[in-house]
Design a protein around this motif. Structure first.
Motif, short mmCIF file in Angstrom:
data_model
loop_
_atom_site.label_atom_id
_atom_site.label_comp_id
_atom_site.label_asym_id
_atom_site.label_seq_id
_atom_site.Cartn_x
_atom_site.Cartn_y
_atom_site.Cartn_z
N ASP A 188 -7.15 -13.86 17.25
CA ASP A 188 -6.53 -15.15 17.50
C ASP A 188 -6.80 -16.05 16.29
N ALA A 189 -5.76 -16.62 15.71
CA ALA A 189 -5.91 -17.35 14.44
C ALA A 189 -6.80 -18.58 14.58
N ASP A 190 -6.71 -19.28 15.71
CA ASP A 190 -7.47 -20.52 15.88
C ASP A 190 -8.93 -20.26 16.24
N ARG A 191 -9.18 -19.29 17.09
CA ARG A 191 -10.54 -19.08 17.61
C ARG A 191 -11.25 -17.90 16.95
N GLY A 192 -10.53 -17.08 16.21
CA GLY A 192 -11.16 -15.94 15.56
C GLY A 192 -11.60 -14.86 16.51
N LEU A 193 -11.00 -14.82 17.69
CA LEU A 193 -11.39 -13.84 18.70
C LEU A 193 -10.30 -12.78 18.86
N SER A 194 -10.68 -11.65 19.36
CA SER A 194 -9.72 -10.59 19.61
C SER A 194 -8.70 -11.03 20.65
N GLN A 195 -7.44 -10.91 20.31
CA GLN A 195 -6.40 -11.27 21.27
C GLN A 195 -6.48 -10.40 22.52
N LEU A 248 -9.22 -8.93 23.78
CA LEU A 248 -10.37 -9.28 24.60
C LEU A 248 -10.15 -10.59 25.34
N LEU A 249 -9.47 -11.53 24.70
CA LEU A 249 -9.12 -12.77 25.40
C LEU A 249 -8.20 -12.46 26.59
N SER A 267 -7.34 -11.77 32.36
CA SER A 267 -6.87 -10.87 33.42
C SER A 267 -7.95 -10.67 34.48
N ARG A 268 -9.20 -10.51 34.05
CA ARG A 268 -10.29 -10.33 35.00
C ARG A 268 -10.48 -11.58 35.84
N ALA A 309 -18.81 -18.22 18.66
CA ALA A 309 -17.39 -18.11 18.32
C ALA A 309 -16.84 -16.72 18.57
N GLY A 310 -17.59 -15.89 19.30
CA GLY A 310 -17.15 -14.52 19.51
C GLY A 310 -17.29 -14.06 20.94
N VAL A 311 -16.80 -12.87 21.18
CA VAL A 311 -16.93 -12.20 22.48
C VAL A 311 -17.87 -11.02 22.30
N THR A 312 -18.87 -10.92 23.15
CA THR A 312 -19.84 -9.82 23.03
C THR A 312 -19.93 -9.05 24.34
N VAL A 313 -20.40 -7.83 24.23
CA VAL A 313 -20.67 -7.01 25.40
C VAL A 313 -22.00 -7.44 26.01
N VAL A 314 -22.04 -7.58 27.31
CA VAL A 314 -23.26 -7.98 28.00
C VAL A 314 -24.22 -6.79 28.04
N ALA A 315 -25.45 -7.00 27.57
CA ALA A 315 -26.45 -5.94 27.62
C ALA A 315 -26.83 -5.67 29.07
N GLU A 316 -26.98 -4.40 29.42
CA GLU A 316 -27.30 -4.01 30.79
C GLU A 316 -28.52 -3.09 30.80
N VAL A 317 -29.25 -3.14 31.90
CA VAL A 317 -30.39 -2.24 32.07
C VAL A 317 -29.88 -0.81 32.04
#
Length: 224
Positions: free
Chosen positions: A15-22, A24-25, A30-31, A64-72
Motif C-alpha cells: 500500500d503506497a500510503d501505509r507501506g503495508l502489504s495490500q 495482508l490488509l 476479511s477476518r 508501520a507494519g504487519v507481523t505474525v503473532v508469536a505463539e507458544v
C-alpha cells in the motif's frame, strides 16, 4: 482468496500510503468481517509443499507494519494431532531399537498416552513440526509447550533404567537447538512398572532437560 504466504515484500505489492502489504490488509479486513483467510509463514509454506499441515498464523499491527503473532510452540509444533498420521509414520532403526516404536508394548503405552492427553477437553493436541523434534504428541500447558515421547524399549533389564537411559540420550540428541527452558518442555513417558527415579535416569534426564513421567502423572495439561 483463501491462502496468503507471509514473507518479505517489496515494490508495488505494498500500500503506497501505509507501506503495508495490500494482501495482508485485505486479510485483516476479511477476518474482521468474519470471512477467514489462512495465513502461513515461510516455514508453513515449505510444509505445504511437502504435503504436511501448516499452522494458520494470527496477524497484528506493529508500528508501520504487519507481523505474525508469536505463539507458544513455534518451531516445535506442526499442525493438529493426527492419529492416522501417527500410526502411519515411518519408524527408523534407532527409534525402533531405542524407543520401542513399532512394538506391541510401545503401541499400548502410546495409546494410553494419547488418550490421557486427549481426555483433557481444554487441551489442543498438536503434532510435531516437520523439521522439529519428532515427539509423539504435543500440547500447551500455561505458557509452556510440551512434547511427549512414549518410551518402551523391547528389552528391559533389571529396573529398566539402562535401556531408558539410552532412549533419553537419543531423544536429547534430537533436541539440540530446540530445547528452550520455560518455553518447550520435552517429556519421556514410561510404563507404570518401570522403577524410577534412579540415579542414571535422573542424570540422563537432567542433562537433556527432559521430564520423566508416567501417563497417570499427566494432569491438567502439565506433566509433573
Amino acid at each position: 482468496m483463501t491462502l496468503v504466504v507471509h514473507g518479505e515484500l517489496a515494490g508495488n505489492v505494498k500500500d503506497a500510503d501505509r507501506g503495508l502489504s495490500q494482501k495482508l490488509l485485505a486479510v485483516m479486513e476479511s477476518r474482521r468481517q468474519g470471512r477467514h483467510i489462512h495465513v502461513v509463514d515461510a516455514a508453513g509454506y515449505s510444509d505445504l509443499l511437502f504435503g504436511a499441515p501448516a499452522v494458520c498464523r494470527s496477524l497484528k499491527m506493529q508500528g508501520a507494519g504487519v507481523t505474525v503473532v508469536a505463539e507458544v510452540g513455534d518451531g516445535v509444533f506442526g499442525g493438529p494431532f493426527d492419529r492416522i498420521g501417527l500410526r502411519n509414520r515411518g519408524v527408523g532403526l534407532a527409534d525402533g531399537r531405542l524407543l520401542g516404536r513399532g512394538t506391541p508394548g510401545h503401541e499400548k503405552l502410546l495409546a494410553r498416552l494419547v488418550e490421557r492427553v486427549l481426555g483433557h477437553r481444554l487441551i489442543e493436541a498438536r503434532a510435531p513440526a516437520r523439521r522439529g523434534p519428532q515427539f509423539d504428541i504435543g500440547w500447551v500447558g500455561g505458557r509452556t509447550a510440551y512434547g511427549a515421547w512414549a518410551v518402551s524399549p523391547a528389552q528391559l533389564r533389571g529396573d529398566g533404567a539402562s535401556p531408558i537411559v539410552d532412549a533419553i540420550l537419543h531423544i536429547g540428541t534430537s533436541l539440540r537447538g530446540f530445547y528452550r527452558p520455560g518455553t518447550f518442555q520435552p517429556v519421556v513417558v514410561v510404563d507404570d512398572g518401570v522403577q524410577m527415579p534412579s540415579a542414571p535416569l535422573d542424570r540422563a534426564a537432567s542433562s537433556a532437560g527432559i521430564l520423566l513421567s508416567r501417563t497417570s502423572d499427566l494432569s491438567g495439561g502439565v506433566a509433573r
